[in-house]
Design an enzyme around this catalytic site. Structure first.
Site, mmCIF file in Angstrom:
data_model
loop_
_atom_site.group_PDB
_atom_site.id
_atom_site.type_symbol
_atom_site.label_atom_id
_atom_site.label_comp_id
_atom_site.label_asym_id
_atom_site.label_seq_id
_atom_site.Cartn_x
_atom_site.Cartn_y
_atom_site.Cartn_z
ATOM 1 N N HIS A 61 0.866 -1.182 0.000
ATOM 2 C CA HIS A 61 0.000 0.000 0.000
ATOM 3 C C HIS A 61 0.904 1.234 0.000
ATOM 4 C CE1 HIS A 61 1.017 -0.504 4.224
ATOM 5 N NE2 HIS A 61 0.331 0.570 4.612
ATOM 6 N N HIS A 63 1.229 3.955 2.142
ATOM 7 C CA HIS A 63 1.641 4.732 3.319
ATOM 8 C C HIS A 63 3.152 4.950 3.238
ATOM 9 C CE1 HIS A 63 -2.110 3.783 5.969
ATOM 10 N NE2 HIS A 63 -2.240 4.912 5.288
ATOM 11 N N ASP A 65 5.597 4.830 5.242
ATOM 12 C CA ASP A 65 6.561 3.897 5.846
ATOM 13 C C ASP A 65 6.806 2.657 4.969
ATOM 14 O OD1 ASP A 65 3.920 3.191 6.536
ATOM 15 O OD2 ASP A 65 4.526 2.115 8.339
ATOM 16 N N HIS A 66 6.070 2.569 3.853
ATOM 17 C CA HIS A 66 6.265 1.447 2.922
ATOM 18 C C HIS A 66 6.763 1.910 1.562
ATOM 19 C CE1 HIS A 66 4.076 -1.476 5.549
ATOM 20 N NE2 HIS A 66 3.718 -0.314 6.075
ATOM 21 N N HIS A 265 7.038 -5.110 11.286
ATOM 22 C CA HIS A 265 6.241 -3.884 11.470
ATOM 23 C C HIS A 265 5.934 -3.616 12.945
ATOM 24 C CE1 HIS A 265 3.147 -0.817 10.556
ATOM 25 N NE2 HIS A 265 3.685 -0.756 9.343
#
Ligand SMILES: [Zn+2]
Ligand SMILES: [Zn+2]
Length: 308
Positions: A61, A63, A65-66, A265
């Site tokens: 996805h 976001h 942080d990815h 995570h």
């Protein structure tokens, strides 16, 4: 056979000693990165993995942080004189994300091919790896990935003889081709032994627990699942922000009968995930409190005969 390196285990923000979650896979020279948060290129460097030869980058996805590590990775690839195209795959919206990325990574001298998907499930191949993206339950559209590597069936000369297959056809049929010969249809099945168990890995993070994870992780060799929180306060946050607790993740690993389960995570509020080890092992003994750089080389199950 399937080389696995969990480059980082963090969620939300990177911490000293904990990079953001990103998974590196290499199978017979085909290399894939799943998720690419800020600092992923440093994590690769620390694991002595060159980003020059990564064939594809997959996103669960969008976001930050990815994803926020993507411009840096592309620019580093550019500096390494890469000329091979790269494939980027992710949920719908990837085109828009890439437009933004290309604003800050303007000089990329190789082709960027991309594929976005929208369906509940999407399948594609990268080298010998077969991927199934499946929808998760996060605050935005988010997917998990099931990765399988098939094992070829062994040639069975006895079966070939029983089926009266001329020797000169053996090689063609073994390669999977069907041939017409003297009025008969000869199929690979006539010369091949039983199906053999391949490899399966599942990566699912940023989600509430859901049936799709259990189904896809069933009997997996390795399940890498979210372990965002470990305590009671975190459990409420997990429900509210659509994440998964370590306890929920371990329960899925147990239900799905996976061979091994790694957490990834971790919330920055989880300073030491090992604090929960005993409690987690009471749920699932196969859970590993994974650390940055956690590695595995998944191999086909051993069989008695020498041939592979
Ligand atoms: Zn995240
Ligand atoms: Zn997220």
């Amino acid at each position: 056979m399937l080389d696995v390196c969990l480059l980082g285990t963090g969620g939300t923000v990177p911490l000293p000693g904990r990079w953001l979650t990103s998974l590196y896979l290499n199978c017979a020279g085909s290399a894939v990165l799943i998720d690419c948060g800020e600092g992923t290129q440093i994590a690769l460097h620390q694991q002595r993995i060159s980003c020059k030869h990564i064939d594809a980058i997959l996103f669960t996805h969008y976001h930050a942080d990815h994803t926020a590590g993507l411009p840096g990775i592309l620019l580093t690839m550019a500096k390494s004189d890469r000329t091979d195209p790269i494939t980027i795959i992710g949920p719908k919206g990837l085109g828009e994300v890439l437009k933004g990325v290309m604003m800050i990574a303007r000089y990329v001298p190789f082709e960027i091919r991309y594929m976005e998907f929208d369906a509940k499930e999407e399948q594609f191949d990268i080298g010998p790896m077969h991927f199934t993206a499946f929808a998760l339950k996060h605050s935005v559209t988010c997917y998990g990935f099931e990765v399988t590597v098939n094992r070829t069936r062994r040639f069975d000369p006895q079966k070939a003889q029983q089926n009266d297959i001329p020797k000169r056809m053996w090689g063609i049929l073994q390669k999977g081709q069907t041939v017409e010969h003297e009025g008969r249809t000869l199929t690979p099945d006539m010369v091949l032994g039983d199906e053999r168990k391949g490899l399966k890995l599942v990566y699912a993070t940023d989600t509430r627990p859901c049936e799709a994870i259990r189904e896809h992780a069933k009997d997996a060799d390795l399940f890498i699942g979210e372990g965002m929180y470990g305590d009671e306060e975190g459990s409420e946050k997990a429900r509210h922000n659509k994440h998964m607790t370590m306890q929920e993740s371990a329960q899925i690993a147990l239900d799905a009968n996976v061979k091994e389960h790694w957490f990834t995570h971790y919330s920055p509020s989880v300073r030491d995930p090992f604090e929960y080890e005993e409690e987690i092992h009471a749920i699932c003994a196969r859970t590993v409190i994974a650390k940055d750089g956690q590695r595995a080389d998944l191999a086909f199950e051993h069989e008695e005969t020498k041939e592979d």
